[in-house]
Design a protein around this motif. Sequence first.
Motif, PDB file in Angstrom:
ATOM      1  N   ALA A  72       0.828  -1.203   0.000  1.00  0.00           N
ATOM      2  CA  ALA A  72       0.000   0.000   0.000  1.00  0.00           C
ATOM      3  C   ALA A  72       0.865   1.257   0.000  1.00  0.00           C
ATOM      4  O   ALA A  72       0.534   2.250  -0.666  1.00  0.00           O
ATOM      5  CB  ALA A  72      -0.938  -0.011   1.205  1.00  0.00           C
ATOM      6  N   GLN A 169      -5.197   0.217   2.494  1.00  0.00           N
ATOM      7  CA  GLN A 169      -5.228   0.810   1.171  1.00  0.00           C
ATOM      8  C   GLN A 169      -4.158   1.891   1.064  1.00  0.00           C
ATOM      9  O   GLN A 169      -3.640   2.377   2.079  1.00  0.00           O
ATOM     10  CB  GLN A 169      -6.604   1.433   0.918  1.00  0.00           C
ATOM     11  N   SER A 174      -9.668   1.406   4.966  1.00  0.00           N
ATOM     12  CA  SER A 174     -11.057   1.497   4.514  1.00  0.00           C
ATOM     13  C   SER A 174     -12.044   1.159   5.628  1.00  0.00           C
ATOM     14  O   SER A 174     -13.249   1.234   5.438  1.00  0.00           O
ATOM     15  CB  SER A 174     -11.286   0.558   3.327  1.00  0.00           C
TER      16      SER A 174
END
Length: 484
Positions: A72, A169, A174
Motif C-alpha cells: 500500500a 489501502q 477502509s
Amino acid sequence: MSRLIVGPFNRVEGDLEVRLDVAEGRVASAQVVSPMYRGFEQMLVGRPAMDALVVVPRICGICSVSQSVAAARALAAAAGVTPPPNGVHTTNLMLGTENAADHLSHFYLFFMPDFTRPAYAGRPWFAEAERRFAALAGVQARKALAARQRWFELLGTLGGKWPHTQSIQPGGSSRAIEAAERLRLLSRVREFRAFLEQELVGAPLEELLALRDEAALERWRAAAPGRGDLRLWLDIASDLGLATLGPGPGRLLGYGGFVQPDGGHAFPPGVWEDGRIAPLDLATITEDATHAWLADAPEGALHPSVGLTRPDADKPGGYTWNKAPRLAGRVVETGALARQLLAGQPLVTDFVARHGCGVAARVLARLVELARLPGLMEQALAAIVPREPFHVATRLPDEAEGCGLTEAARGALGHWLRLERGRIASWQIVAPTSWNFSPRDAAGVPGALEASLVGAPVSAGETTPVAVQHVVRSFDPCMVCTVH
C-alpha cells in the motif's frame, strides 16, 4: 572436515535447510538453502496495480499485514497520496497486532521448545523448561496460544479478518473505527498486557522497560527467581552462554517502525554499527544473484527498482532461491534487535555493548519490543478521532514508480514497483529473511546467518545440532517471504 545437512527445519514458515562444513567440533562454513520457489514477483507483472493488494498478502500467512502495508505504501508513493492521521494510527494498530503475535509465537512456539531436547536433560532448569515449553504440551506454550488467539480478534475489528486483511489501502484504512469500538479494542490490548505481565515478565511491563543496563537486569532476575518465563529464559541463556553464540555482522538496518502522522517513528530508521547510527541511503541497496537459482543481470547486482527475477534452476554455482541483498555492498542484519538499537533502548544497547549481536541479544530485543508494543498501541488508540477521515481516495497514474517500506516482526521489508500503461511492469520485494538468510555474493562474502553459524559447536553424533538450531531460530526465518 565433514559435511552435515540440517533440515528441513520444523517450526519454520516455509522450507529451509542448512549445509554445514564441520571441523574439530565446530562449524567451519555454512550455506543457507531456500529450496522452494514461489514467484510472486512474476505473478504481479501485467496486472492492474490495485491487484497487488489482493495478491501480495498471500505471500505469507504469518506477516500478511506487513506485506499489505509495504504494498500500500508503494502504491501511495506512486500515486502521491498521504493517509490521514486516523489511517496512520489504524495501520500501526494492525502492524502492532501482527508483530506482537509474531514475537509471542517466536518465543513460546518456535524458540523455547529447543531447550526441552534430550541433549539438555542434565541441566538444572530442564524439568521446568519441559513443563513450560515442551512442543504441544508445555503449560505456558498452551497459555500463549490461547492469548494469541484472543489477541488476533483485534484484527476482526480493525481489518475484517486475518490473515490477508484487505482494509489496508494506499490512502489509509477502509475500515473506520467508532468510539465504542475503540473502547473494546483498548480492553483487548489491556487483556494482552495482563497476559504478558502475569506470564512472560512476571511484573508490570514498565518495570522491565525501566531497566537501564545488564547489571539492573541481573538484579531484577535475582529478586524474584523463576517468576515469569523471561526470568527462566535468562537463567537458560546464562547457563548455555547464548550471549556469545551466533554473533551477527554487527551492522544492522531498520526502515522505521510505528510511523507517525508527522513523519516521525517510534522506532527510527537508520543503520547501526559499532554503537554509531548513520542515516539510511536507500539508493545503496542492491540484490546480487550470483549464488541464487536466478539468471544474473549483465550489470551485476541491481537496485530493487530495476531488479530482475528470472528463474534458472540449473545455474552453476547456485544453491538457493534467495538473492543476496547488500547495503553499499555490505552484509547487514535486520529485525527487532536493529529497531531497539536504532531507538536507543538502554537495556538492549548495554547488552550488545557487552556481548555483541548474538542469540541472546536477538531474543532479548524481541521480548523488550513485545513489552513496549501494548503501550504504543494504547497511544495509537487514544490518538484516533472518531468520525474523522480514515482514508483518502487514490487515483494511480498510468506511469509511475514507488517504494513502500515497513518493519515486519522479522525486520526491514521493502517493495519497489513500476507502472507502465496503467499496469504493473515490475514489482520487486526484499523481505527481512532475504537480508538475514542471504547466500554468498559475487565476492564470496557469506550472508548474516551463514557467517553467524561459523564457530557454533557440533557434538559428536549430532545430526541436528542444538547450537545451530538456536542460531537459526534466533533470526526467526520466514522462508516463504524470502522466495516470494
